[in-house]
Write a protein that holds these residues in place. Sequence first.
Motif, PDB file in Angstrom:
ATOM      1  N   THR A 208       0.852  -1.189   0.000  1.00  7.38           N
ATOM      2  CA  THR A 208       0.000   0.000   0.000  1.00  7.38           C
ATOM      3  C   THR A 208       0.890   1.243   0.000  1.00  7.38           C
ATOM      4  N   ILE A 209       0.320   2.357  -0.366  1.00  6.98           N
ATOM      5  CA  ILE A 209       1.067   3.611  -0.412  1.00  6.98           C
ATOM      6  C   ILE A 209       0.470   4.579   0.600  1.00  6.98           C
ATOM      7  N   ARG A 210       1.344   5.138   1.430  1.00  9.45           N
ATOM      8  CA  ARG A 210       0.895   6.153   2.371  1.00  9.45           C
ATOM      9  C   ARG A 210       1.915   7.298   2.406  1.00  9.45           C
ATOM     10  N   ASP A 213       6.078   7.363   1.989  1.00 10.96           N
ATOM     11  CA  ASP A 213       6.666   6.229   1.265  1.00 10.96           C
ATOM     12  C   ASP A 213       7.463   6.739   0.058  1.00 10.96           C
ATOM     13  N   LEU A 215       8.535   5.973  -3.892  1.00 12.37           N
ATOM     14  CA  LEU A 215       8.018   5.294  -5.080  1.00 12.37           C
ATOM     15  C   LEU A 215       9.134   5.236  -6.117  1.00 12.37           C
ATOM     16  N   ALA A 224       5.713   9.910  -1.650  1.00 10.87           N
ATOM     17  CA  ALA A 224       4.252   9.984  -1.607  1.00 10.87           C
ATOM     18  C   ALA A 224       3.802  11.036  -0.598  1.00 10.87           C
ATOM     19  N   ALA A 227      -1.981   8.642  -0.631  1.00  9.12           N
ATOM     20  CA  ALA A 227      -2.107   7.417  -1.425  1.00  9.12           C
ATOM     21  C   ALA A 227      -2.194   7.678  -2.926  1.00  9.12           C
ATOM     22  N   MET A 230       2.105  12.416  -5.369  1.00  6.53           N
ATOM     23  CA  MET A 230       3.531  12.314  -5.052  1.00  6.53           C
ATOM     24  C   MET A 230       4.222  13.633  -5.369  1.00  6.53           C
ATOM     25  N   ALA A 263       6.471   0.580  -4.249  1.00  9.52           N
ATOM     26  CA  ALA A 263       6.722   1.497  -3.133  1.00  9.52           C
ATOM     27  C   ALA A 263       7.576   0.819  -2.077  1.00  9.52           C
ATOM     28  N   ARG A 265       8.965   1.563   2.098  1.00 10.85           N
ATOM     29  CA  ARG A 265       8.633   2.342   3.295  1.00 10.85           C
ATOM     30  C   ARG A 265       9.876   2.549   4.160  1.00 10.85           C
TER      31      ARG A 265
END
Length: 275
Positions: A208-210, A213, A215, A224, A227, A230, A263, A265
């Motif tokens: 998942t993207i939060r 993060d 990319l 990011a 979500a 960016m 992605a 983290r």
Amino acid sequence: MDRRLTPATERVALRGAGVARDVITDGERRRVAMPLVDLCRAPDGPRDRQMLFGADVLLIEARDGWGFVQAAADGYCGWVPLAALGDAGDVITHRVGAPATHVYPAPDFKQRETLSLSLGSRLAVTGVEGRFAKLAGGGFLPLQHLSDQPGDAAAIAVSLLGTPYLWGGNSRWGIDCSGLAQVALHGAGIACPGDSDLQRAAFPETATIRRGDLLFWPGHVALALDATTMIHATAFAMAVITEPIPDAIARIEAAGEGPFLGARRPRLDDRIGFP
């Protein structure tokens, strides 16, 4: 061994580097004393990265006015002019928390500035006079441009919106994709390598993207903001811009620059010394 992270020239190696050389050294602690200096692949060679005022380094070899150094913050190695290095004696107390700032000869903003410093520059503050911090090496800097606590990586990146794109850049005067990611994460007190391939290898994947993060594309990295949005430094716009993530994925692939690689983290518990 990756030359970017190997603290050795063809003649001298840092003790413990695991590299056989004619000379083994413990290095000499020094600190960048110029607002900005290129970290070069060879003496007077192409730029790999940049280092900011106050960055700590180990000087491994001095040769013909150039020094081969290893950056304390990320282990990156390269050559800088010896004239850019000073002593590392003063205790660092703050960083520049604004996108950029000026140093003045007196606590008076009507004076002519003596230095211009970028976000992330490290400072030794010895006192306060009115609305200004007094620096150990001389000069005064506006208090509101100082930080002694880590910030939010995404907010730090946003503060650099519009900064010109510069290959290998790490400052407000010019920055590239991996430089933006590193400046943002270092401003949040999080360890981060200097180049996008090293950054991708350093952090775990996330499905998942939060916010916060990283990319990745081949040779490119963005951060990011949430979500679906960016921020990145891109040669497409020659600047730091925000962009919807789906639009960027489609645009970059259509340009033949490679697929989205997913992605990663950053580890919030993998901290660097702050300030």
